[in-house]
Design a protein around this motif. Structure first.
Motif, PDB file in Angstrom:
ATOM      1  N   VAL A  17       4.072  -7.761   0.602  1.00 32.12           N
ATOM      2  CA  VAL A  17       5.016  -8.677  -0.034  1.00 32.12           C
ATOM      3  C   VAL A  17       4.480 -10.109  -0.016  1.00 32.12           C
ATOM      4  CG1 VAL A  17       7.369  -9.581   0.087  1.00 32.12           C
ATOM      5  CG2 VAL A  17       6.922  -7.201   0.646  1.00 32.12           C
ATOM      6  N   GLU A  18       3.737 -10.464   1.005  1.00 29.35           N
ATOM      7  CA  GLU A  18       3.209 -11.816   1.162  1.00 29.35           C
ATOM      8  C   GLU A  18       2.010 -12.109   0.272  1.00 29.35           C
ATOM      9  OE1 GLU A  18       4.177 -14.560   3.011  1.00 29.35           O
ATOM     10  OE2 GLU A  18       6.003 -13.370   3.212  1.00 29.35           O
ATOM     11  N   CYS A  19       1.291 -11.091  -0.184  1.00 29.51           N
ATOM     12  CA  CYS A  19       0.040 -11.294  -0.912  1.00 29.51           C
ATOM     13  C   CYS A  19       0.294 -11.742  -2.352  1.00 29.51           C
ATOM     14  CB  CYS A  19      -0.792 -10.020  -0.911  1.00 29.51           C
ATOM     15  SG  CYS A  19      -2.384 -10.233  -1.744  1.00 29.51           S
ATOM     16  N   PRO A  20      -0.111 -12.963  -2.708  1.00 32.90           N
ATOM     17  CA  PRO A  20       0.134 -13.454  -4.058  1.00 32.90           C
ATOM     18  C   PRO A  20      -0.764 -12.800  -5.110  1.00 32.90           C
ATOM     19  CG  PRO A  20      -1.141 -15.046  -2.832  1.00 32.90           C
ATOM     20  CD  PRO A  20      -0.755 -13.961  -1.861  1.00 32.90           C
ATOM     21  N   ASN A  21      -1.822 -12.131  -4.681  1.00 36.27           N
ATOM     22  CA  ASN A  21      -2.740 -11.479  -5.615  1.00 36.27           C
ATOM     23  C   ASN A  21      -2.511  -9.977  -5.716  1.00 36.27           C
ATOM     24  OD1 ASN A  21      -4.122 -13.894  -6.172  1.00 36.27           O
ATOM     25  ND2 ASN A  21      -5.357 -13.650  -4.331  1.00 36.27           N
ATOM     26  N   GLU A  22      -1.506  -9.474  -5.010  1.00 34.85           N
ATOM     27  CA  GLU A  22      -1.207  -8.042  -4.977  1.00 34.85           C
ATOM     28  C   GLU A  22      -2.441  -7.227  -4.576  1.00 34.85           C
ATOM     29  OE1 GLU A  22       0.661  -7.011  -8.702  1.00 34.85           O
ATOM     30  OE2 GLU A  22       2.357  -8.335  -8.297  1.00 34.85           O
ATOM     31  N   ALA A  23      -3.176  -7.737  -3.586  1.00 34.86           N
ATOM     32  CA  ALA A  23      -4.406  -7.099  -3.125  1.00 34.86           C
ATOM     33  C   ALA A  23      -4.167  -6.078  -2.023  1.00 34.86           C
ATOM     34  CB  ALA A  23      -5.388  -8.164  -2.619  1.00 34.86           C
ATOM     35  N   ILE A  24      -2.958  -6.014  -1.487  1.00 33.11           N
ATOM     36  CA  ILE A  24      -2.670  -5.133  -0.353  1.00 33.11           C
ATOM     37  C   ILE A  24      -1.813  -3.965  -0.806  1.00 33.11           C
ATOM     38  CG2 ILE A  24      -1.667  -4.984   1.955  1.00 33.11           C
ATOM     39  CD1 ILE A  24      -2.159  -8.024   2.205  1.00 33.11           C
ATOM     40  N   SER A  25      -2.271  -2.769  -0.463  1.00 32.11           N
ATOM     41  CA  SER A  25      -1.519  -1.566  -0.801  1.00 32.11           C
ATOM     42  C   SER A  25      -1.702  -0.533   0.313  1.00 32.11           C
ATOM     43  CB  SER A  25      -1.979  -0.989  -2.139  1.00 32.11           C
ATOM     44  OG  SER A  25      -3.342  -0.626  -2.071  1.00 32.11           O
ATOM     45  N   MET A  26      -0.846   0.479   0.303  1.00 32.36           N
ATOM     46  CA  MET A  26      -0.925   1.516   1.320  1.00 32.36           C
ATOM     47  C   MET A  26      -2.142   2.394   1.062  1.00 32.36           C
ATOM     48  SD  MET A  26       0.043   2.935   4.055  1.00 32.36           S
ATOM     49  CE  MET A  26       1.645   2.351   4.527  1.00 32.36           C
ATOM     50  N   GLY A  27      -2.941   2.586   2.100  1.00 39.58           N
ATOM     51  CA  GLY A  27      -4.076   3.492   2.040  1.00 39.58           C
ATOM     52  C   GLY A  27      -3.662   4.852   2.553  1.00 39.58           C
ATOM     53  N   ALA A  28      -4.624   5.643   2.983  1.00 33.98           N
ATOM     54  CA  ALA A  28      -4.338   6.988   3.477  1.00 33.98           C
ATOM     55  C   ALA A  28      -3.445   6.956   4.719  1.00 33.98           C
ATOM     56  CB  ALA A  28      -5.633   7.724   3.786  1.00 33.98           C
ATOM     57  N   GLU A  29      -3.692   5.998   5.622  1.00 36.18           N
ATOM     58  CA  GLU A  29      -2.905   5.918   6.851  1.00 36.18           C
ATOM     59  C   GLU A  29      -2.343   4.537   7.139  1.00 36.18           C
ATOM     60  OE1 GLU A  29      -4.819   7.673  10.235  1.00 36.18           O
ATOM     61  OE2 GLU A  29      -5.673   9.286   9.027  1.00 36.18           O
ATOM     62  N   ILE A  30      -3.064   3.499   6.724  1.00 31.90           N
ATOM     63  CA  ILE A  30      -2.637   2.122   6.957  1.00 31.90           C
ATOM     64  C   ILE A  30      -2.816   1.324   5.669  1.00 31.90           C
ATOM     65  CG2 ILE A  30      -3.161   2.133   9.435  1.00 31.90           C
ATOM     66  CD1 ILE A  30      -5.781   0.612   8.733  1.00 31.90           C
ATOM     67  N   TYR A  31      -2.296   0.113   5.677  1.00 31.84           N
ATOM     68  CA  TYR A  31      -2.478  -0.753   4.521  1.00 31.84           C
ATOM     69  C   TYR A  31      -3.952  -1.125   4.379  1.00 31.84           C
ATOM     70  CZ  TYR A  31       2.458  -1.241   3.602  1.00 31.84           C
ATOM     71  OH  TYR A  31       3.756  -0.979   3.263  1.00 31.84           O
TER      72      TYR A  31
END
Length: 81
Positions: A17-31
């Protein structure tokens, strides 16, 4: 450098939610952070917002994605033009 999330991640859901570039997403086990989208918040904030919000301090520089401040700024311009 782009940032990366380490195995200490507890999946608290704060960083995407904090990332202004939408660079963070859920991976296989962690973000995970997409290094092609991460600018360390250059162009948005003085400090990376995900690092500031992380309760377990599991976000660090990615040694495999070395970039200068100028390169990060250019990436920001490319992403937001």
């Amino acid at each position: 450098m782009a940032l990366q999330i380490t195995e200490e991640c507890i999946n608290c859901d704060l960083c995407p939610v904090e990332c202004p570039n939408e660079a963070i997403s859920m991976g296989a086990e962690i973000y995970e952070i997409n290094a092609d989208l991460c600018t360390e918040c250059i162009g948005h904030y003085d400090q990376p917002s995900c690092v500031e919000i992380c309760p377990v301090e599991c976000i660090e520089l990615n040694p495999n994605k070395k970039e200068t401040l100028d390169q990060l700024a250019a990436k920001y311009t490319q992403l937001h033009s």
